[in-house]
Motif scaffolding. Structure first.
Motif, mmCIF file in Angstrom:
data_model
loop_
_atom_site.group_PDB
_atom_site.id
_atom_site.type_symbol
_atom_site.label_atom_id
_atom_site.label_comp_id
_atom_site.label_asym_id
_atom_site.label_seq_id
_atom_site.Cartn_x
_atom_site.Cartn_y
_atom_site.Cartn_z
ATOM 1 N N PRO A 150 0.982 -1.332 -0.121
ATOM 2 C CA PRO A 150 0.132 0.001 0.023
ATOM 3 C C PRO A 150 0.855 1.402 -0.054
ATOM 4 N N GLU A 151 0.376 2.275 -0.458
ATOM 5 C CA GLU A 151 1.039 3.526 -0.648
ATOM 6 C C GLU A 151 0.447 4.524 0.395
ATOM 7 N N PHE A 152 1.238 5.558 0.850
ATOM 8 C CA PHE A 152 0.864 6.394 2.020
ATOM 9 C C PHE A 152 1.245 7.802 1.654
ATOM 10 N N LEU A 153 1.214 7.892 0.490
ATOM 11 C CA LEU A 153 1.381 9.430 -0.502
ATOM 12 C C LEU A 153 0.455 10.408 -0.169
ATOM 13 N N ARG A 154 0.844 11.504 0.303
ATOM 14 C CA ARG A 154 -0.186 12.635 0.495
ATOM 15 C C ARG A 154 -0.003 13.462 -0.898
ATOM 16 N N GLU A 155 -1.250 13.689 -1.719
ATOM 17 C CA GLU A 155 -1.356 14.860 -2.659
ATOM 18 C C GLU A 155 -0.494 15.895 -2.281
ATOM 19 N N PHE A 213 -7.634 6.051 10.897
ATOM 20 C CA PHE A 213 -7.238 6.726 12.209
ATOM 21 C C PHE A 213 -6.993 8.079 12.122
ATOM 22 N N LEU A 214 -6.119 8.377 11.165
ATOM 23 C CA LEU A 214 -6.013 9.761 10.597
ATOM 24 C C LEU A 214 -7.212 10.727 10.554
ATOM 25 N N ALA A 215 -8.148 10.106 9.713
ATOM 26 C CA ALA A 215 -9.603 10.843 9.612
ATOM 27 C C ALA A 215 -10.151 10.913 11.206
ATOM 28 N N PHE A 252 -1.717 16.179 11.813
ATOM 29 C CA PHE A 252 -3.155 15.910 11.542
ATOM 30 C C PHE A 252 -4.043 16.307 12.677
ATOM 31 N N LEU A 253 -3.703 17.453 13.510
ATOM 32 C CA LEU A 253 -4.639 17.952 14.596
ATOM 33 C C LEU A 253 -5.021 19.401 14.002
ATOM 34 N N HIS A 254 -5.042 19.675 12.773
ATOM 35 C CA HIS A 254 -5.403 20.882 12.335
ATOM 36 C C HIS A 254 -7.080 21.047 12.209
ATOM 37 N N ALA A 255 -7.696 21.782 12.962
ATOM 38 C CA ALA A 255 -9.086 21.866 12.760
ATOM 39 C C ALA A 255 -9.447 22.643 11.470
ATOM 40 N N TYR A 259 -12.462 16.903 6.726
ATOM 41 C CA TYR A 259 -11.538 16.167 5.745
ATOM 42 C C TYR A 259 -12.329 15.675 4.299
ATOM 43 N N GLY A 260 -11.317 15.988 3.307
ATOM 44 C CA GLY A 260 -12.325 15.527 1.975
ATOM 45 C C GLY A 260 -10.890 14.757 1.259
ATOM 46 N N GLY A 261 -11.054 14.902 -0.201
ATOM 47 C CA GLY A 261 -10.255 14.147 -1.055
ATOM 48 C C GLY A 261 -10.601 12.647 -1.579
ATOM 49 N N CYS A 263 -9.340 9.969 -0.848
ATOM 50 C CA CYS A 263 -8.876 8.789 0.081
ATOM 51 C C CYS A 263 -9.433 8.597 1.511
ATOM 52 N N PHE A 264 -9.592 9.703 2.447
ATOM 53 C CA PHE A 264 -10.216 9.319 3.468
ATOM 54 C C PHE A 264 -11.777 9.146 3.465
ATOM 55 N N PRO A 265 -12.470 9.886 2.630
ATOM 56 C CA PRO A 265 -13.769 9.530 2.597
ATOM 57 C C PRO A 265 -14.004 8.038 1.905
ATOM 58 N N LYS A 266 -13.353 7.792 0.928
ATOM 59 C CA LYS A 266 -13.728 6.726 0.346
ATOM 60 C C LYS A 266 -13.069 5.500 1.046
ATOM 61 N N ASP A 267 -12.084 5.630 2.139
ATOM 62 C CA ASP A 267 -11.313 4.362 2.610
ATOM 63 C C ASP A 267 -12.277 4.253 3.924
ATOM 64 N N THR A 268 -12.588 5.209 4.618
ATOM 65 C CA THR A 268 -13.278 4.910 5.832
ATOM 66 C C THR A 268 -14.664 4.324 5.524
ATOM 67 N N THR A 322 -10.032 23.499 -3.878
ATOM 68 C CA THR A 322 -9.713 22.218 -3.797
ATOM 69 C C THR A 322 -9.616 21.734 -2.252
ATOM 70 N N PHE A 323 -9.473 20.284 -2.085
ATOM 71 C CA PHE A 323 -9.870 19.604 -0.610
ATOM 72 C C PHE A 323 -8.672 19.973 0.116
ATOM 73 N N LYS A 324 -7.357 20.380 -0.274
ATOM 74 C CA LYS A 324 -6.260 20.984 0.352
ATOM 75 C C LYS A 324 -5.315 21.513 -0.621
ATOM 76 N N PRO A 325 -4.640 22.306 -0.047
ATOM 77 C CA PRO A 325 -3.443 23.185 -0.946
ATOM 78 C C PRO A 325 -2.622 22.120 -1.678
ATOM 79 N N LEU A 412 -11.786 29.439 7.761
ATOM 80 C CA LEU A 412 -12.289 28.120 8.115
ATOM 81 C C LEU A 412 -10.873 27.172 8.233
ATOM 82 N N ARG A 413 -9.611 27.836 8.328
ATOM 83 C CA ARG A 413 -8.398 27.097 8.261
ATOM 84 C C ARG A 413 -7.555 27.598 9.346
ATOM 85 N N ASN A 414 -8.070 28.794 9.897
ATOM 86 C CA ASN A 414 -7.366 29.434 11.103
ATOM 87 C C ASN A 414 -5.855 29.790 10.492
HETATM 88 C C1 UGA Z 1 -4.227 10.804 2.466
HETATM 89 C C2 UGA Z 1 -3.031 10.316 3.516
HETATM 90 O O1 UGA Z 1 -2.564 11.238 4.351
HETATM 91 C C3 UGA Z 1 -1.965 9.602 3.113
HETATM 92 O O2 UGA Z 1 -1.109 9.181 3.536
HETATM 93 C C4 UGA Z 1 -2.625 8.477 2.002
HETATM 94 O O3 UGA Z 1 -1.671 7.760 1.033
HETATM 95 C C5 UGA Z 1 -3.400 8.981 1.203
HETATM 96 O O4 UGA Z 1 -4.638 9.588 1.771
HETATM 97 C C6 UGA Z 1 -4.242 7.973 0.226
HETATM 98 O O5 UGA Z 1 -4.779 6.931 0.871
HETATM 99 O O6 UGA Z 1 -3.787 7.648 -0.887
HETATM 100 P P1 UGA Z 1 -4.454 12.662 0.920
HETATM 101 O O7 UGA Z 1 -5.841 12.543 0.762
HETATM 102 O O8 UGA Z 1 -3.476 13.300 -0.194
HETATM 103 O O9 UGA Z 1 -3.571 11.925 1.769
HETATM 104 O O10 UGA Z 1 -4.560 14.134 2.156
HETATM 105 P P2 UGA Z 1 -4.032 14.558 3.479
HETATM 106 O O11 UGA Z 1 -3.086 15.500 3.362
HETATM 107 O O12 UGA Z 1 -4.279 13.461 4.564
HETATM 108 O O13 UGA Z 1 -5.545 15.477 3.943
HETATM 109 C C7 UGA Z 1 -6.744 14.710 3.706
HETATM 110 C C8 UGA Z 1 -7.894 15.642 4.366
HETATM 111 O O14 UGA Z 1 -7.861 16.014 5.582
HETATM 112 C C9 UGA Z 1 -7.896 17.130 3.563
HETATM 113 O O15 UGA Z 1 -8.879 17.570 3.376
HETATM 114 C C10 UGA Z 1 -7.084 18.050 4.805
HETATM 115 O O16 UGA Z 1 -7.644 19.256 4.483
HETATM 116 C C11 UGA Z 1 -7.843 17.374 5.798
HETATM 117 N N1 UGA Z 1 -6.954 17.635 7.097
HETATM 118 C C12 UGA Z 1 -5.696 17.050 7.209
HETATM 119 C C13 UGA Z 1 -7.305 18.561 8.066
HETATM 120 O O17 UGA Z 1 -8.586 19.001 8.079
HETATM 121 N N2 UGA Z 1 -6.713 18.729 9.179
HETATM 122 C C14 UGA Z 1 -5.430 18.073 9.481
HETATM 123 O O18 UGA Z 1 -4.744 18.000 10.294
HETATM 124 C C15 UGA Z 1 -4.920 17.134 8.412
#
Ligand code: UGA
Length: 440
Positions: A150-155, A213-215, A252-255, A259-261, A263-268, A322-325, A412-414
């Motif tokens: 599995p990959e753990f890459l963040r966009e 867990f991160l979500a 991963f404690l930034h209010a 979360y979007g993107g 990965c998290f919505p789909k994987d949870t 976008t769901f994040k920068p 909304l991102r402080n």
């Molecule tokens: C996430 C994981 O961080 C990667 O490790 C994983 O490989 C990837 O999913 C995947 O499964 O492919 P990603 O979706 O690119 O990566 O983005 P994150 O940086 O994790 O952010 C996800 C969402 O959480 C964003 O909407 C971001 O704004 C939000 N977030 C993140 C917060 O609201 N607070 C935080 O403290 C961190």
């Protein structure tokens, strides 16, 4: 060492280019002729910082190839990585594995000798075993090892994450598969990256457990932010105070707005379905999913309240969609819930995003898309900061005030310091920090 990467989406392309950086000979395969043509011309179909240069360097050096010919790519490959999409299946939240199985069947039919087939796509627990059955049935003549990596890459920081990971997880059950994967990642020995070998199911589950867990961590701090607003505490400080405890950690404690993107919505959701299927309900993850959904809608109320309870006829400037920068990805972005709702309540929405507007404009044609932040702010009664792009952190607030109708920031991102923006004459609403403060 020769590998094939099946699928040149986000994961396949980044992984392919990074394996080339590790010195492997990589062939990236995709069915989409247009995409392969683009890549051959050195154009990158996604926005990921540094990827264009990495692809150009290794394609130029002859270590990274692009083709639509799967058969040629897999012939003689020491390992074949499957990196095709696993979207949420419409309706039930299960990961849709049809692309993974189709790729496996095609690989099986094309193989000319023994090899290791590795899933890089995020696949539910049990998929590796199903792939083993596919290869055993279609190619009983060949020894095909199935592995999970599995990959753990963040966009936005995917290259760094690949080249300097916290760990590499390999579900590999034969000596040969373990050896091939260890060779793929050999350069990481130099930086002493832990490479963990497990069985297939464990590797598959590590991926889902990590994302869930991160979500959960994000959702936890988002709820704490709500409580901070009620009791007059500061969520940034709460997060820092918690995070300094080594058992919790500060990341991963930034209010924020939820979360979007991709990965998290789909994987949870997929993990929830796995839990149900195996009779092990995951009540924490279930709550995280529903709290996060509700949060996006709560943000709409927060904006409306900050604007005095009515937004009909008002102009609202939204910075970042976008769901994040550092990505152009719009998938499951909170903006997709928030912007249409603001329009539906009668506001004029002017928005700007550095990379996401091409896609966002297709999804939200009712929004007025602007060429920069200041043009979005023209005539606006509120600046809503939805995605924390760096360029929004240092806006010229004097200039912003001049073009806005009312000097109001809803952050909304402080990313701003309340005292600083209030000194600049703005009313300021943020997340989980002492209640809305008004200079209006
Ligand atoms: C996430 C994981 O961080 C990667 O490790 C994983 O490989 C990837 O999913 C995947 O499964 O492919 P990603 O979706 O690119 O990566 O983005 P994150 O940086 O994790 O952010 C996800 C969402 O959480 C964003 O909407 C971001 O704004 C939000 N977030 C993140 C917060 O609201 N607070 C935080 O403290 C961190």
């Amino acid at each position: 060492m020769k590998i094939a990467m099946i699928g040149t989406g986000y994961v396949g392309l980044v992984s392919g280019a990074c394996f080339a950086e590790f010195g492997l000979d990589v062939t990236c395969v995709d069915k989409d002729h247009g995409k392969i043509e683009m890549l051959r011309e050195g154009r990158i179909p996604i926005y990921e910082p540094g990827l264009d240069a990495l692809v150009a360097r290794h394609a130029g050096a002859g270590r990274l190839h692009f083709t639509t010919d799967l058969k040629a790519a897999v012939a003689g490959a020491d390992a074949i990585f499957i990196a095709v999409g696993t979207p949420s299946r419409r309706g039930d939240g299960h990961a849709d594995l049809s692309y993974v199985f189709a790729a496996a069947e095609e690989i099986a039919d094309a193989l000319t000798g023994p090899t290791v087939v590795v899933t890089k796509s995020t696949v539910p627990v049990g998929t590796g075993r199903k792939l083993q059955r596919i290869f055993a049935a279609r190619r009983p003549d060949l020894a095909v090892d199935v592995a999970s990596n599995p990959e753990f890459l963040r966009e936005g920081s995917a290259i760094e994450d690949f080249l300097r990971p916290d760990r590499v997880v390999c579900g590999a059950e034969s000596e040969h598969a373990r050896d091939v994967l260890a060779r793929c990642y050999r350069p990481l020995n130099l930086i002493e990256t832990p490479i963990m070998f497990t069985d297939l199911e464990t590797a598959e589950l590590i991926k889902y457990a990590t994302n869930s867990f991160l979500a959960t961590k994000i959702t936890f701090i988002n709820e704490m932010a709500d409580l901070c607003e009620r009791v007059g505490a500061d969520v940034n400080q709460v997060a820092k105070g918690m995070g300094l405890d080594g058992r919790i950690g500060r990341k991963f404690l930034h209010a924020g707005p939820g979360y979007g993107g991709s990965c998290f919505p789909k994987d949870t959701l997929a993990l929830l379905r796995t839990g149900e299927m195996y009779g092990a309900p995951l009540r924490i993850v279930e709550t995280v999913v529903s709290v996060n959904e509700g949060r996006k809608r709560r943000m709409i109320r927060k904006i409306v309240d900050a604007m005095g309870g009515r937004i009909e006829g008002a102009t609202i400037a939204v910075l970042g969609v976008t769901f994040k920068p550092n990505t152009d990805d719009m998938r499951e972005s909170p903006s997709l819930v928030i912007l249409p709702a603001l329009r539906a309540e009668g506001a004029v929405v002017r928005a700007y995003d550095p990379e996401g507007m091409t896609e966002a404009a297709k999804l939200m044609p009712e929004v007025t898309w602007c060429e920069d932040a200041y043009s979005a702010l023209e005539g606006a009664s509120a600046m809503v900061i939805l995605t924390e792009w760096n360029q929004f952190r240092g806006l010229d607030l004097e200039r912003a005030k001049q073009v806005m109708r009312e000097p109001r920031i809803i952050d909304l991102r402080n990313i701003y310091d309340p005292a600083q923006v209030m000194r600049a004459g703005f009313s300021y609403t943020c997340i989980g920090r002492p209640a809305t403060t008004s200079a209006l």
